[in-house]
Design an enzyme around this catalytic site. Structure first.
Site, PDB file in Angstrom:
ATOM      1  N   SER A   1       0.809  -1.210   0.000  1.00 28.41           N
ATOM      2  CA  SER A   1       0.000   0.000   0.000  1.00 28.41           C
ATOM      3  C   SER A   1       0.845   1.265   0.000  1.00 28.41           C
ATOM      4  O   SER A   1       0.305   2.366  -0.024  1.00 28.41           O
ATOM      5  CB  SER A   1      -0.934   0.010   1.217  1.00 28.41           C
TER       6      SER A   1
ATOM      7  N   HIS B   1      -2.364  -3.196  -6.178  1.00 25.06           N
ATOM      8  CA  HIS B   1      -2.876  -2.830  -4.854  1.00 25.06           C
ATOM      9  C   HIS B   1      -4.399  -2.900  -4.791  1.00 25.06           C
ATOM     10  O   HIS B   1      -5.104  -2.032  -5.322  1.00 25.06           O
ATOM     11  CB  HIS B   1      -2.391  -1.420  -4.493  1.00 25.06           C
TER      12      HIS B   1
ATOM     13  N   GLU C   1      -5.395  -0.324  -7.616  1.00 25.40           N
ATOM     14  CA  GLU C   1      -4.339   0.565  -8.093  1.00 25.40           C
ATOM     15  C   GLU C   1      -3.263  -0.272  -8.793  1.00 25.40           C
ATOM     16  O   GLU C   1      -2.759  -1.239  -8.219  1.00 25.40           O
ATOM     17  CB  GLU C   1      -3.686   1.314  -6.930  1.00 25.40           C
TER      18      GLU C   1
ATOM     19  N   ASN D   1      -3.750   5.947  -0.551  1.00 25.82           N
ATOM     20  CA  ASN D   1      -3.191   6.133   0.799  1.00 25.82           C
ATOM     21  C   ASN D   1      -2.434   7.442   0.944  1.00 25.82           C
ATOM     22  O   ASN D   1      -2.274   7.937   2.061  1.00 25.82           O
ATOM     23  CB  ASN D   1      -2.315   4.940   1.172  1.00 25.82           C
TER      24      ASN D   1
END
Length: 292
Positions: free
Chosen positions: A119, A140, A152, A190
């Protein structure tokens, strides 16, 4: 490159969800973990979640049974080396991920694609420690994997187009939406989400609001489905702290400094739902109780 089989390293909350959606999409899955207990728990959870989908008429019983038949579990890492695509979903520690790839590389076929569900950690750096940086990228998933629609896809500096296209085709077959992110600390989701959670912890730390008032404010005032502190517990406070450290170290900006209170919770081992205590206490029978 046509992907037919997928190896998943790590049977935790991300790994079991990835196994679930990949098997349901028709891929042969090899799920590996150093803990046989974790593998058994993961298979039980996948079965439970597939049963829930059957009860809600999202899939039928035949689809559930076929998906379960496609999942093989093993405690031996190299058993997944013959898969076309490998998704590493181990703990968010770079040394652990590097060790996994180092153990796998000697046993891989030349065309095998390596990916990480990290992440936040540099894809370029992880790929550079393997023999195939051109066939390495970030893959991800969001948690919980069977529910969340986004994946992602992160290219390292050496990732070639064929590898990206093959991974994009997997995302499409899973029925999910791909978002392409550049290889900078924490990528897109994130990079935005974790500073918000960290700021919510600062608001608590500074006494601006209580746990309940902070989460209620963001649920009802910003229309978030879950308050940031409850979300942090769901993600895992250790994971939140690890990502904030990657942001702080990688971007050298004080706005990413982890809140001391977040550090203190992690030091106490109060990591959220997975340890039954975080910003909330989950040990009772009723609603979770704020711990501050």
């Amino acid at each position: 490159m046509e992907i037919g089989s997928i190896g998943i390293v790590g049977a935790g909350q991300m790994g079991n969800g990835i196994a679930h959606v990949c098997a349901l999409a028709g891929y042969d899955v090899v799920l590996t973990d150093v803990s046989e207990d974790a593998l058994a728990a993961a298979l039980n959870l996948v079965t439970k979640n597939l049963d829930r989908q059957v009860s809600r008429e999202k899939i039928d019983a035949a689809e559930r049974d076929a998906a379960l038949a496609r999942i093989r579990t093993t405690p031996t890492l190299i058993d997944c080396a013959k898969c076309d695509l490998i998704i590493e979903a181990a703990t968010e520690r770079e040394t652990v991920k590097q060790a996994i790839f180092e153990d796998l590389v000697p046993h891989l076929a030349p065309q095998t694609i390596l990916t990480s569900n990290t992440s936040s950690i540099s894809i370029t750096r992880l790929g550079s420690r393997t023999d195939r940086p051109q066939k390495f990228m970030g893959f991800h998933f969001m948690n919980p994997v069977p529910v969340m629609q986004l994946v992602e896809l992160i290219r390292g500096i050496a990732t070639d187009q064929e590898t990206f296209d093959a991974c994009k085709s997997v995302v499409d077959r899973l029925g999910k939406q791909a978002a392409t992110a550049e290889d900078f600390p924490a990528f897109i989701v994130n990079r935005i989400l974790m500073p918000m959670i960290n700021e919510a912890v600062y608001v608590l730390y500074e006494g601006v609001g209580t746990i309940k008032s902070i989460d209620t404010s963001m649920r009802l005032g910003a229309n978030h489905p879950m308050g940031p502190l409850a979300l942090a517990d769901f993600i895992g406070l250790d994971t939140c702290l690890a990502i904030m450290n990657v942001l702080h170290d990688g971007l050298a900006d004080t706005k990413y400094r982890p809140c001391p209170l977040l550090v203190k919770y992690v030091e106490a081992g109060w990591l959220g739902r997975k340890t039954q205590r975080g910003f909330y206490d989950y040990r009772g029978d009723g609603d979770p109780v704020p711990t501050r």
